[in-house]
Design an enzyme around this catalytic site. Structure first.
Site, PDB file in Angstrom:
ATOM      1  N   LYS A 190     -27.746  -2.710 -25.298  1.00 30.81           N
ATOM      2  CA  LYS A 190     -29.141  -2.554 -24.890  1.00 30.81           C
ATOM      3  C   LYS A 190     -29.292  -2.327 -23.387  1.00 30.81           C
ATOM      4  CE  LYS A 190     -30.806  -3.809 -29.005  1.00 30.81           C
ATOM      5  NZ  LYS A 190     -30.788  -5.251 -29.214  1.00 30.81           N
ATOM      6  N   GLU A 237     -37.113  -9.068 -20.842  1.00 31.90           N
ATOM      7  CA  GLU A 237     -38.106  -7.989 -20.865  1.00 31.90           C
ATOM      8  C   GLU A 237     -39.481  -8.614 -20.897  1.00 31.90           C
ATOM      9  OE1 GLU A 237     -37.627  -5.751 -24.424  1.00 31.90           O
ATOM     10  OE2 GLU A 237     -36.001  -4.511 -23.637  1.00 31.90           O
ATOM     11  N   HIS A 260     -39.149  -9.467 -37.616  1.00 34.38           N
ATOM     12  CA  HIS A 260     -38.508  -8.294 -37.022  1.00 34.38           C
ATOM     13  C   HIS A 260     -37.875  -7.377 -38.063  1.00 34.38           C
ATOM     14  CE1 HIS A 260     -39.199 -10.289 -33.189  1.00 34.38           C
ATOM     15  NE2 HIS A 260     -38.669 -11.372 -33.727  1.00 34.38           N
ATOM     16  N   ARG A 318     -28.662   6.565 -36.040  1.00 39.53           N
ATOM     17  CA  ARG A 318     -28.361   6.803 -37.455  1.00 39.53           C
ATOM     18  C   ARG A 318     -29.615   7.361 -38.110  1.00 39.53           C
ATOM     19  NH1 ARG A 318     -30.022   1.369 -36.978  1.00 39.53           N
ATOM     20  NH2 ARG A 318     -31.848   1.007 -38.267  1.00 39.53           N
TER      21      ARG A 318
END
Lengths: 177, 497
Positions: free
Chosen positions: B116, B200, B235, B292
């Site tokens: 990330k 973040e 999530h 993907r």
């Protein structure tokens, strides 16, 4: 004929009066329904109830029948049949007797200790699988006699995770009413 | 174009890839584990290779066995589907080493975008707006706390090495931050073997908007419009739609350009998805790239008519992208609902089992990407996905009605499904208005319970079925009432001369 039918743990008497082939009257609570039906297949019944059509899909399960109407699946049981099968085996029909996962899981939290008394339905252990968490509950009231796993353990269906000895007084309260 | 492809996956996505290969006249090789012997992707492929036990590390995650299967069958390329090895750069690298084409981006790109922090830095350099936050790993909770002050609470601690809800903590006050850092890092270490965390800004009310991208080996890259995936549980996406009610033509152009910039900045090849968060002021920020084909790709196919798997195969075989950006236009509205074997009355816990009987919905604009069939035993060893139900209609309102109708007509006997939950979400006022944010389920459906409005009808159906079951048994089953014929009572016999 009178049936006693359980849906979502609510038992209601249903009085059936057969009419012609594929036609009957059903009385539930204060209402009598005029029912005509056709057997579309082994699984599908097209019911016409007071003139309104509805399709029901039915499958036999060990614990009763699964009936799907309008996208919702109902677990339906015959209270009399349930009582008969309870005489044969002295256990809650359809309810798992043992604390075991239905799919390979990981132990998140053990909620009880050896020696604790538990009530039927009390949370005993928290598991996680496919990123979901669930709590397994005591199938009957009793005492925790053994905790066989620890937090972080991987467990599989069939493994007994927690042993609970059934409290003697609980056997009397297992009649179906 | 390839003559033979091995599909390194199972269930509905393996079948999806099979469909396109078959249309293109490409031979297919399926791989499977013991419990999937009768799975649909196995029986529909031209060849099938058994890898061994059900445990993923012994089968669908076993790189050596999969490479052997590809070599022994002469497969020229491997399609990894989604999940399993699809984003495993080691697998992609092995394919390259062994001279087998991996249908996806190069191994190095998968590796870069899989981290990330590296991904954030690539995007910053590429001019893609990025969520305010840290661009390097920081082991010291005090340093993280300082950053958090600068960004402003609430903040999100995330794991650099993975996702899926692990190693994530929302922190709302300065008092909690150091403890949360340690907890998140421990969780990440345990889940991914890497405890690296970063920070973040966190948005309570944000929309998850992602863009499909296609890039060829010649530097051409386009986006194929957006998908909104804000309805999530822990999530995990549940319902996806396109176009997003929050995205107008201008925003679509800006975000689309950012998605293409992301593709170019990372050297992307093949199909992928650039995920963004859209805040309440309609600012958008890069979240991550999924290297993907996504689960929800069918909704993009429905509004554009493009076969994304076909595009993947063409790109992987060295063809140049024929679709130009200005040709990409969406028409109508598409929704996907994920139907898993889950118990909606037990916190949606996986509930595998035998599908006693199923009937798929149909009609105009209805598509069901399904990996199971009546009588199939859904194994407990993998994600219990049954199918993805997709509908397409002229506009969003019509489409919501179409999806609800289709869900009600989707019969799955023997396994528990979230269909009642999906119906209630789609019928809700908030969904109807498009007021959908990533906290939708927590806000509106946190203590949802199914309603059993037709319980009395179910009772009647039970009785009717029971009455006729006895008649069915008498007709076909035990023949105690019938007069035995000489042939059935004869016993063993043989003709002699």
């Amino acid at each position: 004929m009178e049936y006693k039918i359980i849906v979502q743990e609510e038992t209601k008497p249903v009085e059936i009066e057969l009419q012609d082939e594929f036609s009957l009257k059903a009385a539930i609570d204060e209402t009598t329904y005029d029912v005509k039906y056709s057997l579309v297949s082994d699984r599908q019944i097209c019911l016409s109830v007071d003139g309104k059509s509805v399709n029901a899909y039915v499958a036999d399960l060990p614990e009763g029948k699964s009936v799907i109407i309008n996208g919702i699946a109902y677990l339906v049981q015959d209270a009399d049949l349930l009582a008969q099968s309870q005489v044969k085996k002295s256990s809650d029909s359809g309810m798992p007797e043992e604390i075991t996962p239905v799919t390979p899981s990981v132990v998140v939290t053990v909620l009880v200790k050896e020696g604790d008394s538990v009530e039927k339905g009390q949370g005993v252990i928290v598991l996680s699988a496919m990123k979901m968490e669930t709590t397994l509950n005591a199938p009957f009231s009793g005492t925790v006699t053994a905790i066989k796993v620890s937090e972080g353990d991987k467990v599989a269906p069939g493994e007994i995770l927690v042993d609970i000895e059934k409290a003697e007084s609980d056997e009397e309260s297992e009649e179906v009413n | 174009m390839f003559k033979k492809i091995l599909i390194a996956n199972r269930g509905e996505i393996a079948r999806r890839v099979l469909f396109t290969c078959r249309e293109m006249g490409i031979e297919t090789v399926a791989i499977y584990s013991e419990v999937d012997r009768k799975a649909i992707h196995v029986v529909e492929a031209d060849e099938a290779v058994c890898l061994g036990e059900a445990e993923p590390s012994q089968s669908y995650l076993n790189i050596d066995k999969i490479m052997d299967a590809a070599k022994s069958t002469g497969a020229e390329a491997i399609h990894p589907g989604y999940g399993f090895l699809a984003e495993n750069s080691e697998f992609a690298g092995r394919c390259q080493q062994e001279g087998i084409i991996f249908i996806g981006p190069p191994a190095g790109v998968i590796r870069d975008l899989g981290d990330k922090i590296t991904a954030r830095n690539i995007m910053l350099k590429g001019g893609v707006p990025v969520i305010p936050g840290m661009t390097q790993a920081e082991p010291d909770p005090k340093a993280i706390a300082l950053e958090a002050e600068k960004i402003g609470y609430p903040v999100l601690i995330k794991a650099s090495a993975g996702g899926g809800g692990k190693g994530i903590r929302v922190v709302r006050t300065a008092e909690e931050i150091e403890d949360s850092c340690m907890a998140a890092s421990r969780e990440a270490l345990s889940a991914f073997g890497d405890g690296t965390i970063y920070l973040e800004k966190f948005f309570d009310k944000a929309k998850h908007i992602e863009f499909q991208i296609l890039a060829d080996q010649f530097g051409n890259a386009i986006h194929v419009l957006e998908r909104e995936c804000s309805i999530q549980r822990r999530h995990q996406k549940i319902i996806e739609e396109t176009p997003s009610p929050a995205v107008d033509d201008d925003l679509r152009e800006q975000m689309g350009n950012a998605a293409v910039a992301a593709a170019k900045a990372s050297g992307y090849v093949n199909a992928g998805t650039v995920e963004f968060l859209l805040d309440e002021q309609k600012n958008f920020y890069f979240l991550e790239v999924n290297t993907r084909l996504q689960v929800e790709h069918p909704i993009t196919e429905m509004i554009t008519g493009i076969d994304l798997v076909r595009q993947q195969l063409k790109i992987a075989s060295g063809e140049e992208l024929e679709i130009r950006q200005e040709q990409v236009k969406g028409r109508g509205h598409a929704i996907e609902c994920r139907v898993y074997a889950e118990d909606p009355e037990n916190n949606f816990y996986p509930s595998p089992g035998k599908i006693i009987h199923m009937e798929e919905p149909s009609g105009p604009g209805v598509r069901n990407d399904c990996g199971v069939y009546s009588g199939f035993e859904v194994p407990m060893d993998y994600d219990p996905i049954i199918s993805k139900l997709i509908t397409h209609a002229e506009d969003r309102d019509q489409n919501i009605q179409r999806m609800i109708k289709s869900l009600k007509n989707y019969i799955l006997l023997g396994v528990k499904t979230p269909i009642p939950f999906l119906i209630d979400v789609l019928q809700s006022e908030a969904f109807g208005k498009g007021e959908v944010f990533t906290d939708f389920i927590d806000t509106h459906f946190s203590s949802w319970k199914p309603e059993f409005g037709d319980a009395d009808l179910a009772r009647i159906a039970y009785i009717v079925d029971e009455m006729n079951a006895s008649r069915r048994k008498a007709e076909t089953g035990t023949v105690t009432n019938l007069v035995p014929s000489p042939f059935s009572t004869l016993g063993n016999w043989r003709l002699t001369k």
